[in-house]
Enzyme design. Structure first.
Site, PDB file in Angstrom:
ATOM      1  N   PHE A 104       0.856  -1.188   0.000  1.00  0.00           N
ATOM      2  CA  PHE A 104       0.000   0.000   0.000  1.00  0.00           C
ATOM      3  C   PHE A 104       0.886   1.230   0.000  1.00  0.00           C
ATOM      4  O   PHE A 104       1.755   1.367   0.862  1.00  0.00           O
ATOM      5  CB  PHE A 104      -0.919   0.025   1.225  1.00  0.00           C
TER       6      PHE A 104
ATOM      7  N   ASP B 281       9.292   2.505   1.400  1.00  0.00           N
ATOM      8  CA  ASP B 281       8.136   3.200   1.956  1.00  0.00           C
ATOM      9  C   ASP B 281       8.060   2.828   3.437  1.00  0.00           C
ATOM     10  O   ASP B 281       7.587   1.746   3.796  1.00  0.00           O
ATOM     11  CB  ASP B 281       6.863   2.770   1.210  1.00  0.00           C
TER      12      ASP B 281
ATOM     13  N   LYS C 223       3.039   9.494   8.685  1.00  0.00           N
ATOM     14  CA  LYS C 223       2.333   8.942   9.855  1.00  0.00           C
ATOM     15  C   LYS C 223       2.944   9.367  11.194  1.00  0.00           C
ATOM     16  O   LYS C 223       2.708  10.480  11.638  1.00  0.00           O
ATOM     17  CB  LYS C 223       2.210   7.428   9.725  1.00  0.00           C
TER      18      LYS C 223
HETATM   19  C1  LIG Z   1      -0.599   5.305   5.143  1.00  0.00           C
HETATM   20  C2  LIG Z   1       0.389   4.870   4.171  1.00  0.00           C
HETATM   21  C3  LIG Z   1       0.619   5.599   2.985  1.00  0.00           C
HETATM   22  C4  LIG Z   1      -0.197   6.805   2.592  1.00  0.00           C
HETATM   23  O1  LIG Z   1      -0.071   7.858   3.504  1.00  0.00           O
HETATM   24  P1  LIG Z   1      -1.170   9.022   3.520  1.00  0.00           P
HETATM   25  O2  LIG Z   1      -0.645   9.977   4.564  1.00  0.00           O
HETATM   26  O3  LIG Z   1      -2.474   8.398   3.890  1.00  0.00           O
HETATM   27  O4  LIG Z   1      -1.206   9.629   2.179  1.00  0.00           O
HETATM   28  C5  LIG Z   1       1.617   5.158   2.140  1.00  0.00           C
HETATM   29  N1  LIG Z   1       2.356   4.068   2.436  1.00  0.00           N
HETATM   30  C6  LIG Z   1       2.165   3.365   3.563  1.00  0.00           C
HETATM   31  C7  LIG Z   1       3.030   2.186   3.844  1.00  0.00           C
HETATM   32  C8  LIG Z   1       1.161   3.719   4.456  1.00  0.00           C
HETATM   33  O5  LIG Z   1       0.953   2.990   5.550  1.00  0.00           O
END
Ligand SMILES: *Cc1c(COP(=O)(O)O)cnc(C)c1O
Length: 390
Positions: free
Chosen positions: A131, A216, A245
Site C-alpha cells: 500500500f 516506503d 504517519k
Molecule cells: C498510510 C500509508 C501511505 C499513505 O499515507 P497518507 O498519509 O495516507 O497519504 C503510504 N504508504 C504506507 C506504507 C502507508 O501505511
C-alpha cells in the site's frame, strides 16, 4: 449531527470520538476506549501529549505559515535532524504519505530520464499487496487491484512482484526499471515483513540495473518497530526513504529523504504550498526528539516482545488458531479469516482496533503505551475471542 455530507470513501464505525488522552480516546457521550489504532500508527506519543501541545502552542505564537521563498528556523532544524539521523543527503518535507511517495516517484522518473539515453527507463516495480497511498502515482504502484481498478489507465510501467520472492523479482527487474519500491514491513497488506535476504537481493538488483531502491517506511518507520528508520533493522540501505504517519505524531506531515545519487531535483522540479509548515515542523521536531532516544526505541522493542509473550500466555488452552507477526509495536494477529467480527467485538468491549490485509487484527497502539495498557488490551482481545467462538 449530520454525518452524511462527507464523500463516502470507506465504512466507519458508528462512534464519534471527541477527545483523547494518552492511550485512551473518548466519544461524545464520554465512553472510554483503549486505542490500539493510534489513528493508523500516527499518534506516536499518544493523544494530547504535553510535549506536543507545548511545541504547537509555542510555535503558534511565532508564525503559522510561510512559503518556501524564504527559510524558517524550525523547518531547517527538523530537516537537518532527519538528514543527520538517516545518513541521507537531503530531504523534501511535504504534508502526507502519499505526497512523499509522489515526490519519490518523480525523483525516480527524473533519474530514469537522466541515465537512459532513449528515455525508456520509466518502469516502477512494487510489491503485491503493498500500500503506497491514494494519489494517482501512489495508487498506480499500490499492489492491490481493488484500489486501482476504477482509475485506469494509471501510470504506465507499474508492475507488482510478490514480496520475499527473489526469483520473481529477478524476472521483474530490467534496464527499463527506474525504481523498485518496497515497504520493509507491509502494514495495510497484513503486517508482512520482508526478509533481510530479500531486501539484500533487492539492493543488488537495483545496483545491477541502475534503478533506485525506494523504501516506503510511512507506517513502519519513525520508531514504530523500535528503530527510527526501519532499514536499520534490516541492514539494507535504500536510495530514497518515504516517511509520514508517526513523523508528526498527529500533525499532518510527510517527507522523503534521498541520497546524493538520487537527488536530481533542480529548482522548479518540485514544490508544495503547505509542506514544511512551521506548526507541523515544530510538533514533528518535538515528537522526533522523544522517539529517537535510545531508551524510547528500546522500550518499543521490549513492549512488542512483551505483547507477543503475554498474548501467547493468555490464549493458552483456547481453541483458537492464530499467528502473530511483526516487530516492535507494528504487530498483526493473523486469525486465518476476516477479522471484522473480532474487531467489532473488541470495540464493543472498549478497545478500538482495526484489521489489516484480509485476515489480520492489527495492533498499533501509541508507542508510549504502558505494559498495563497492553495487558488490558490483551484481556479485551482474549475476552472478545472467547465470546465470538462460543
Ligand atoms: C498510510 C500509508 C501511505 C499513505 O499515507 P497518507 O498519509 O495516507 O497519504 C503510504 N504508504 C504506507 C506504507 C502507508 O501505511
Amino acid at each position: 449531527m449530520n454525518k452524511d455530507k462527507q464523500m463516502y470513501t470507506g465504512k466507519r464505525f458508528d462512534i464519534t470520538i471527541e477527545k483523547g488522552k494518552g492511550t485512551y480516546v473518548y466519544d461524545v457521550d464520554g465512553r472510554e476506549y483503549l486505542d490500539f489504532t493510534a489513528g493508523y500508527a500516527v499518534n506516536a506519543l499518544g493523544h494530547c501529549n504535553e510535549i506536543m501541545i507545548n511545541a504547537l502552542e509555542e510555535q503558534s505564537r511565532k508564525i503559522f505559515h510561510i512559503s518556501d521563498i524564504v527559510w524558517n528556523p524550525i523547518q531547517t532544524k527538523l530537516a537537518n535532524f532527519l538528514v543527520e539521523k538517516s545518513g541521507m543527503d537531503s530531504i523534501f518535507i511535504g504534508n502526507s504519505g502519499s505526497e512523499a511517495i509522489e515526490g519519490a516517484i518523480k525523483l525516480a522518473k527524473k533519474y530514469g530520464n537522466t541515465v537512459s539515453e532513449n528515455k525508456d527507463k520509466y518502469e516502477i516495480v512494487s510489491m503485491v499487496n503493498a500500500f503506497h497511498g491514494r494519489a494517482v502515482g501512489s495508487t498506480s504502484i499500490t499492489g492491490k487491484e481493488k484500489y486501482r481498478k476504477s482509475f485506469k489507465p494509471l501510470l504506465p510501467g507499474s508492475k507488482n512482484s510478490p514480496i520475499n520472492d527473489i526469483d520473481a523479482l529477478q524476472e521483474a527487474m530490467s534496464e527499463k526499471v527506474c525504481a523498485l519500491v518496497i515497504e520493509p514491513i507491509q502494514g495495510e497488506g497484513g503486517i508482512v515483513s520482508s526478509t533481510p535476504e530479500f531486501l539484500k537481493a533487492a539492493r543488488d538488483l537495483c545496483d545491477k540495473y541502475d534503478a533506485l531502491l525506494i523504501f516506503d517506511e510511512i507506517q513502519c518507520g519513525m520508531g514504530r518497530i523500535g528503530e527510527l528508520f526501519a532499514y536499520d533493522f534490516f541492514g539494507v540501505k535504500p536510495d530514497i526513504v518515504c516517511i509520514a504517519k508517526g513523523l508528526g505524531g498527529g500533525f499532518p506531515i510527510g517527507a522523503f529523504l534521498s541520497n546524493k545519487k538520487a537527488n536530481l531535483f533542480q529548482p522548479g522540479d518540485h514544490g508544495t504550498t503547505f509542506g514544511g509548515n512551521p506548526l507541523a515542523c515544530a510538533v514533528s521536531y518535538a515528537v522526533m526528539q522523544e522517539v529517537s532516544k535510545e531508551n524510547f526505541l528500546e522500550g518499543v522493542k521490549e513492549k512488542g516482545e512483551y505483547f507477543k509473550g503475554k498474548f501467547a500466555q493468555k490464549t493458552e488452552g483456547i481453541d483458537f488458531e492464530y499467528e502473530i507477526r511483526g516487530e516492535g509495536l507494528l504487530l498483526g494477529i493473523d486469525i486465518g479469516k476476516s477479522p471484522s467480527e473480532l474487531v467489532n467485538q473488541c470495540i464493543k468491549n472498549g478497545l478500538l482496533i482495526i484489521g489489516a490485509g484480509d485476515t489480520v487484527l492489527r495492533v498499533i497502539p501509541p508507542l508510549t503505551v504502558s505494559k498495563e495498557e497492553l495487558d488490558k488490551g490483551i484481556d479485551i482481545i482474549v475476552k472478545s475471542i472467547k465470546e465470538i467462538i462460543k
